[in-house]
Write an enzyme that holds these catalytic residues in place. Sequence first.
Site, short mmCIF file in Angstrom:
data_model
loop_
_atom_site.label_atom_id
_atom_site.label_comp_id
_atom_site.label_asym_id
_atom_site.label_seq_id
_atom_site.Cartn_x
_atom_site.Cartn_y
_atom_site.Cartn_z
N HIS A 1 -12.11 -25.18 2.84
CA HIS A 1 -12.59 -24.32 1.74
C HIS A 1 -11.76 -23.04 1.64
O HIS A 1 -12.30 -21.92 1.61
CB HIS A 1 -14.07 -23.99 1.93
CG HIS A 1 -14.77 -23.67 0.64
ND1 HIS A 1 -16.12 -23.88 0.45
CD2 HIS A 1 -14.31 -23.14 -0.53
CE1 HIS A 1 -16.48 -23.49 -0.77
NE2 HIS A 1 -15.38 -23.04 -1.38
N ARG B 1 -17.26 -28.07 -5.42
CA ARG B 1 -18.25 -27.96 -4.35
C ARG B 1 -18.46 -29.34 -3.73
O ARG B 1 -18.37 -30.36 -4.41
CB ARG B 1 -19.58 -27.43 -4.89
CG ARG B 1 -19.57 -25.95 -5.26
CD ARG B 1 -19.43 -25.07 -4.02
NE ARG B 1 -19.53 -23.65 -4.33
CZ ARG B 1 -18.50 -22.86 -4.62
NH1 ARG B 1 -17.28 -23.40 -4.67
NH2 ARG B 1 -18.67 -21.58 -4.86
#
Length: 272
Positions: free
Chosen positions: A235, A188
Amino acid sequence: MPDGVEDVEVWVPPLVTVPDVPGTLARMTSLRLVQTVTAGVEPYRPHMPEGAVLCNARGVHDAGTAEWAVGAMIAVLREFPGFVDAQRRGEWTYHHTGVLADSRVLIVGHGSIGSALERRLEGFEVEVVRVARRARDGVHAMDELPALLPEADVVVLLVPATPDTAGMVDSSFLARMKDGAVLVNAARGGIVDTDALLAELKTGRLRAALDVTAPEPLPEGHPLWSAPGVLITPHIAGSTPASERRTLRLIRAQLERYLAGEDLVNVITDAY
């Protein structure tokens, strides 16, 4: 939200987090199970209503994320982005590059995805060093990281987003990495202090491959876009047909367990 949301017992949130998770959960007064399609559960964990169970999608993104991590570290070490730029300019820029072989790869967060990554690294003639929250046979504990970082050629981040991991890759962490090392973030964005990473990238001392950033999405004009020695993808590490197939299998099996009153899998029992 559709009519009758107060009668929902099982919610499978979409891949992209809905705007108002607390409000959505509060409206589901009959909720008994939240089954995410992601390994990370940080948007939901703090807001789960009493009596409801939270389960993640552990395992479904292992293949895609591990494959991305291998490809990303090779791309940075072999300087593929620079050669692509040269190709577009029509320039033959021959020079030696780095190589993954004989490297020491430090996996920070050796869980399901970390194990999948290690399996994929077996043919690349590297030494793998494993780190997890708690020490176990062949795996170091997090508090050993300061001593391990200076010896690593590649540092792969696979830890979950928790209060303990927020900003853990700060200026001190990065300063301990050896000159020329590569930071690979498939976890993350908030785990890495973006300003601290930018400072290292601008000097050329470290390189990085990032599938996640802080902020995310990375806005136009952000200095990370133009920083030297960084490869950025939006992502997409786990966004693959393999992940979709495995997600559907997990959800079907989980719903069958729920309807049969059987024990559920991937139940989140603490911070993660």
